[in-house]
Scaffold this active site. Structure first.
Site, mmCIF file in Angstrom:
data_model
loop_
_atom_site.group_PDB
_atom_site.id
_atom_site.type_symbol
_atom_site.label_atom_id
_atom_site.label_comp_id
_atom_site.label_asym_id
_atom_site.label_seq_id
_atom_site.Cartn_x
_atom_site.Cartn_y
_atom_site.Cartn_z
ATOM 1 N N ASP A 8 0.880 -1.177 0.000
ATOM 2 C CA ASP A 8 0.000 0.000 0.000
ATOM 3 C C ASP A 8 0.913 1.221 0.000
ATOM 4 O O ASP A 8 2.130 1.097 0.168
ATOM 5 C CB ASP A 8 -0.891 -0.016 1.261
ATOM 6 N N SER A 9 0.308 2.393 -0.129
ATOM 7 C CA SER A 9 1.112 3.611 -0.083
ATOM 8 C C SER A 9 1.578 3.915 1.347
ATOM 9 O O SER A 9 2.451 4.759 1.529
ATOM 10 C CB SER A 9 0.293 4.783 -0.617
ATOM 11 N N CYS B 6 -4.447 -1.473 -1.812
ATOM 12 C CA CYS B 6 -4.613 -0.044 -2.048
ATOM 13 C C CYS B 6 -5.600 0.100 -3.194
ATOM 14 O O CYS B 6 -5.334 -0.383 -4.307
ATOM 15 C CB CYS B 6 -3.259 0.567 -2.410
ATOM 16 N N GLU C 99 -2.280 8.995 8.185
ATOM 17 C CA GLU C 99 -0.829 8.749 8.304
ATOM 18 C C GLU C 99 -0.238 9.516 9.494
ATOM 19 O O GLU C 99 0.808 9.158 10.015
ATOM 20 C CB GLU C 99 -0.110 9.139 7.012
ATOM 21 N N CYS D 126 -10.899 3.169 0.207
ATOM 22 C CA CYS D 126 -9.465 3.413 0.393
ATOM 23 C C CYS D 126 -9.115 2.632 1.649
ATOM 24 O O CYS D 126 -9.831 2.718 2.654
ATOM 25 C CB CYS D 126 -9.206 4.906 0.591
ATOM 26 N N HIS E 252 -7.048 3.062 3.831
ATOM 27 C CA HIS E 252 -6.777 3.873 5.024
ATOM 28 C C HIS E 252 -8.059 4.160 5.822
ATOM 29 O O HIS E 252 -7.999 4.404 7.029
ATOM 30 C CB HIS E 252 -6.158 5.225 4.641
HETATM 31 N N1 DGL Z 1 -4.776 3.107 0.898
HETATM 32 C C1 DGL Z 1 -4.784 3.747 -0.404
HETATM 33 C C2 DGL Z 1 -6.082 3.416 -1.113
HETATM 34 O O1 DGL Z 1 -6.693 2.400 -0.778
HETATM 35 C C3 DGL Z 1 -4.441 5.181 -0.181
HETATM 36 C C4 DGL Z 1 -4.124 5.903 -1.385
HETATM 37 C C5 DGL Z 1 -3.238 7.071 -1.244
HETATM 38 O O2 DGL Z 1 -2.074 6.887 -0.940
HETATM 39 O O3 DGL Z 1 -3.709 8.173 -1.563
HETATM 40 O O4 DGL Z 1 -6.518 4.068 -2.023
#
Ligand code: DGL
Length: 271
Positions: free
Chosen positions: A10-11, A73, A152, A186, A188
């Site tokens: 993931d990011s 992600c 984050e 998302c 997150h």
């Molecule tokens: N967890 C990522 C998602 O599901 C986050 C994306 C991001 O880094 O903007 O889209």
């Protein structure tokens, strides 16, 4: 039986919502997790950049002799998975399909809300998935670029004035519209389940894309005879592209267990 680890990326922290579920469902599996914390967020970047990042993330994970990759992600899944998946020798699973299916299944009034990053909303992937399964369903989408940076930074608790104000601004149109199901599009966002549920009310079902996808991945690995021996005690190793300090603390909070072993920082641009 297949003893190789599963690669998950993931990011940043968001993919941990999927990892938590994988650990529960498949306790015998070893997992390699990569959080691209040095380049988060992905969801405000161009498709070209996201695809380059995703290829680098996959190249990094492939060196661990993994048996499958889970793109935990939605943004990376929506923008890059179809374009890149055929280029690699392991199955690559995403998160959007399972979340879309779960939303169709959950909705009674056919009004499905979606919150996601700008890139995921612009891709139209959820409208496509939901429309194919239930053509009468309506989808209202809201892009929420501020939520990932707030997560984050650990701003996730009920009573945090900043996160509650931002959530109210993004979710008001969806609450006024009367959706009975809200896709947290998302990975997150499940970390914000408490303040989101408090704002939307108990009648609205929240769909956790990481959790739904982890269930699908577990079933698909079992069907393909790719699971490790059930008596094996699975371990998870974490890598990040920025300083591990903050990640470790938040990660153990979100995984609801201590992060075992050191979180290692890598240079993702080298892949
Ligand atoms: N967890 C990522 C998602 O599901 C986050 C994306 C991001 O880094 O903007 O889209």
């Amino acid at each position: 039986m297949d003893t190789r680890p599963i690669g998950v990326f993931d990011s940043g922290l968001g993919g941990l919502t999927a990892v938590r579920q994988l650990m529960r469902q498949l306790p015998g599996e070893d997992i390699i997790y990569f959080g691209d914390t040095g380049r988060v967020p992905y969801g405000v970047r161009s498709a070209e950049t996201i695809q380059r990042y995703v290829r680098q993330d996959i190249h990094f994970l492939l060196q661990f002799h993994i048996k499958a990759i889970m793109i935990a992600c939605n943004t990376a899944d929506a923008i890059a998975r179809e374009a890149v998946a055929g280029d690699y020798p392991v199955p690559i699973y995403g998160v959007t399909g399972a979340a879309g299916r779960a939303a169709v299944h959950a909705s009674k009034n056919g009004k499905i809300g979606l919150i996601a990053t700008p890139a995921t909303v612009d891709s139209g992937i959820f409208k496509k998935i939901i429309g194919a399964l239930q053509p009468r369903a309506q989808v209202m989408s809201v892009a929420c670029p501020l939520l990932v940076p707030l997560v984050e930074n650990g701003r996730v608790a009920r009573g945090d004035m900043v996160i509650e104000t931002v959530i109210a601004e993004y979710l008001k149109p969806l609450r006024d519209w009367g959706c009975d199901t809200l896709v947290l599009g998302c990975t997150h966002y499940p970390l914000l389940s408490a303040p989101i549920a408090a704002y939307m009310g108990t009648d609205v079902t929240l769909i956790d894309s990481g959790r739904e996808a982890a269930q699908t991945v577990a079933a698909q690995l079992a069907d393909s005879a790719l699971l490790n021996a059930p008596e094996h005690l699975g371990k998870t190793k974490f890598y990040v592209s920025d300083s591990p300090a903050g990640f470790e603390k938040l990660a153990s909070l979100f995984l609801q267990r201590p992060v075992e072993g050191a979180v290692e920082q890598i240079n993702i641009e080298a892949y």
